[in-house]
Design a protein around this motif. Sequence first.
Motif, PDB file in Angstrom:
ATOM      1  N   PRO A 106       0.837  -1.202   0.000  1.00 24.26           N
ATOM      2  CA  PRO A 106       0.000   0.000   0.000  1.00 24.26           C
ATOM      3  C   PRO A 106       0.875   1.257   0.000  1.00 24.26           C
ATOM      4  N   PRO A 107       0.383   2.340  -0.575  1.00 25.73           N
ATOM      5  CA  PRO A 107       1.188   3.569  -0.632  1.00 25.73           C
ATOM      6  C   PRO A 107       1.443   4.139   0.758  1.00 25.73           C
ATOM      7  N   LEU A 108       2.517   4.908   0.846  1.00 26.73           N
ATOM      8  CA  LEU A 108       2.857   5.558   2.108  1.00 26.73           C
ATOM      9  C   LEU A 108       2.015   6.822   2.255  1.00 26.73           C
ATOM     10  N   ALA A 109       1.280   6.919   3.332  1.00 31.38           N
ATOM     11  CA  ALA A 109       0.397   8.070   3.553  1.00 31.38           C
ATOM     12  C   ALA A 109       1.207   9.286   3.984  1.00 31.38           C
ATOM     13  N   PRO A 110       0.890  10.460   3.456  1.00 37.16           N
ATOM     14  CA  PRO A 110       1.627  11.684   3.820  1.00 37.16           C
ATOM     15  C   PRO A 110       1.127  12.290   5.130  1.00 37.16           C
ATOM     16  N   VAL A 111       1.257  11.537   6.219  1.00 39.17           N
ATOM     17  CA  VAL A 111       0.754  11.981   7.515  1.00 39.17           C
ATOM     18  C   VAL A 111       1.775  12.896   8.190  1.00 39.17           C
ATOM     19  N   VAL A 112       1.303  13.984   8.747  1.00 43.06           N
ATOM     20  CA  VAL A 112       2.156  14.872   9.534  1.00 43.06           C
ATOM     21  C   VAL A 112       1.900  14.599  11.008  1.00 43.06           C
ATOM     22  N   TRP A 113       2.890  14.087  11.697  1.00 45.77           N
ATOM     23  CA  TRP A 113       2.747  13.710  13.094  1.00 45.77           C
ATOM     24  C   TRP A 113       3.110  14.887  14.000  1.00 45.77           C
ATOM     25  N   THR A 114       2.369  15.044  15.060  1.00 51.20           N
ATOM     26  CA  THR A 114       2.685  16.059  16.066  1.00 51.20           C
ATOM     27  C   THR A 114       2.615  15.426  17.432  1.00 51.20           C
ATOM     28  N   ASP A 115       3.527  15.839  18.296  1.00 54.57           N
ATOM     29  CA  ASP A 115       3.529  15.291  19.648  1.00 54.57           C
ATOM     30  C   ASP A 115       2.456  15.953  20.500  1.00 54.57           C
ATOM     31  N   VAL A 116       2.219  17.232  20.281  1.00 56.42           N
ATOM     32  CA  VAL A 116       1.186  17.960  21.015  1.00 56.42           C
ATOM     33  C   VAL A 116       0.412  18.794  19.997  1.00 56.42           C
ATOM     34  N   ALA A 117      -0.878  18.607  19.912  1.00 62.17           N
ATOM     35  CA  ALA A 117      -1.687  19.360  18.943  1.00 62.17           C
ATOM     36  C   ALA A 117      -3.042  19.685  19.539  1.00 62.17           C
ATOM     37  N   PHE A 118      -3.042  20.228  20.748  1.00 57.86           N
ATOM     38  CA  PHE A 118      -4.298  20.530  21.408  1.00 57.86           C
ATOM     39  C   PHE A 118      -4.626  22.015  21.269  1.00 57.86           C
ATOM     40  N   ASP A 119      -5.893  22.297  21.096  1.00 59.98           N
ATOM     41  CA  ASP A 119      -6.347  23.681  21.040  1.00 59.98           C
ATOM     42  C   ASP A 119      -7.452  23.878  22.068  1.00 59.98           C
ATOM     43  N   ARG A 120      -8.096  25.021  22.028  1.00 62.90           N
ATOM     44  CA  ARG A 120      -9.103  25.333  23.050  1.00 62.90           C
ATOM     45  C   ARG A 120     -10.332  24.426  22.967  1.00 62.90           C
TER      46      ARG A 120
END
Length: 451
Positions: free
Chosen positions: A44-58
């Motif tokens: 399967p193709p490699l997904a272009p996922v952008v990983w973040t360790d912290v991505a919380f908002d209000r």
Amino acid sequence: MVELRLGKLGPFYPPARMKHFGFLSWLSISVSIHPQLALAQADPPLAPVVWTDVAFDRSARQVTPEFFGLHLYAGVTPADWPAVPFKTWRLHDAGTRWDELQPERDRWNFDHLDALVDLAEQQDVEVILVLGQTPAWASARPADESPYGISGLPAEPARIEDWTAYVRTIASRYRGRIHYYELWNEANFRWFYTGSIPNLLELAAAAYTTIEQVDPDAQVISPSVIAGDYPSLERSGADWLKEYFALGGDRYTDIVGAHFYLPRDLPPEWIVWQIHDLRQVMAASGQAHKPLWNTETGFGRVDTYPVEGDRAVGYVGRAHILQWAAGIDRFQWYSWRNFNFVGLRMTERDGSVTVAGEAFGAIQDWLLGSTLGLCQISSDRTRLCPMARANGDRGWIVWNPNRTVQVEVPAGLQANWGQRLAGESFPIAPAQRIEVGEIPVLIERRSSRVP
């Protein structure tokens, strides 16, 4: 080889009728595959996922037990109580309509509702009672047809005094025991309501005032609407609520209720746009501060659009993840046992639990007590939702509703454990690639020793 090129961050322009939805971070990312290897590539193709360790908002909120709710069939007993946990029980199609409680003006029958409320208290779940469906003796139009084969139910009562007496009797009998009352079921669908918005507004005013007098701690849910805009509806749920609030219905609403049904077998991702439409109406009507509850939703249609197997598991998980992320406070799944309407079944006819029913329990194990952060969607539609555990552990829920892809977990995240919803668990090595499809996968960085 697969080459990932990160493009400029920018808005995602969805298909017709879809709107940009604020809680998602849209990414413009391209994938190029070396031409000599393109034909030979079997993985399967490699997904272009952008990983973040912290991505919380209000908007990030801790998932509560009350978010998980069910509809149960009328004959449920302690012996066949659902094998999965849930906290809210909406009494609809449960033998508790107005005509079933008061079949004649001077005759009441509370035995069944008494037993259900007793059972709810024994099981420590909260009850939502749906008001309405007028008995023939009180109906303004006794000949109006209903889905139950009983005429008169969808009409408003001919005399407001009969409605007020009904509401007062219910609120008095169950004061302190039933905490939520929904004013009517699916008011923009003529199968359940044939009156006008002003007619229902009069009922709302009488019911709200009466309940407030009898049980000040109880809360009133607006007449539920079917969200979306379908030919079978009198008008879209958003338009109906807009007029209802404009005529004064906002004064009689503690909680806004809606049903996010989708046509045919569309996936849960489409619910996000329906929520957005209703949120816009609430904001424009000064109701943005009030809770929005999904008081009824199921998927597929019996016989014509069944949703089974892996697909059903994916629908259950994604429906809960996406709705919590979109701001829904409670979600009443329809239904634990249903064999004549929805195509996604949580039980078989013999009472055994399906893989979808198992997924309903599994998604609670994942989400309860955790905080969901800012979800992202990549250019190939892969979703990634970061989450935080109360003990400080981090997790990432990832899926692709359209196809199977691979995601590479960055070594820097220090993820060490994974699990497929209602499926197997597995250890994760640094920079490991994981196959992902319609069933969500939870990838975690656990501080405690993993099994």
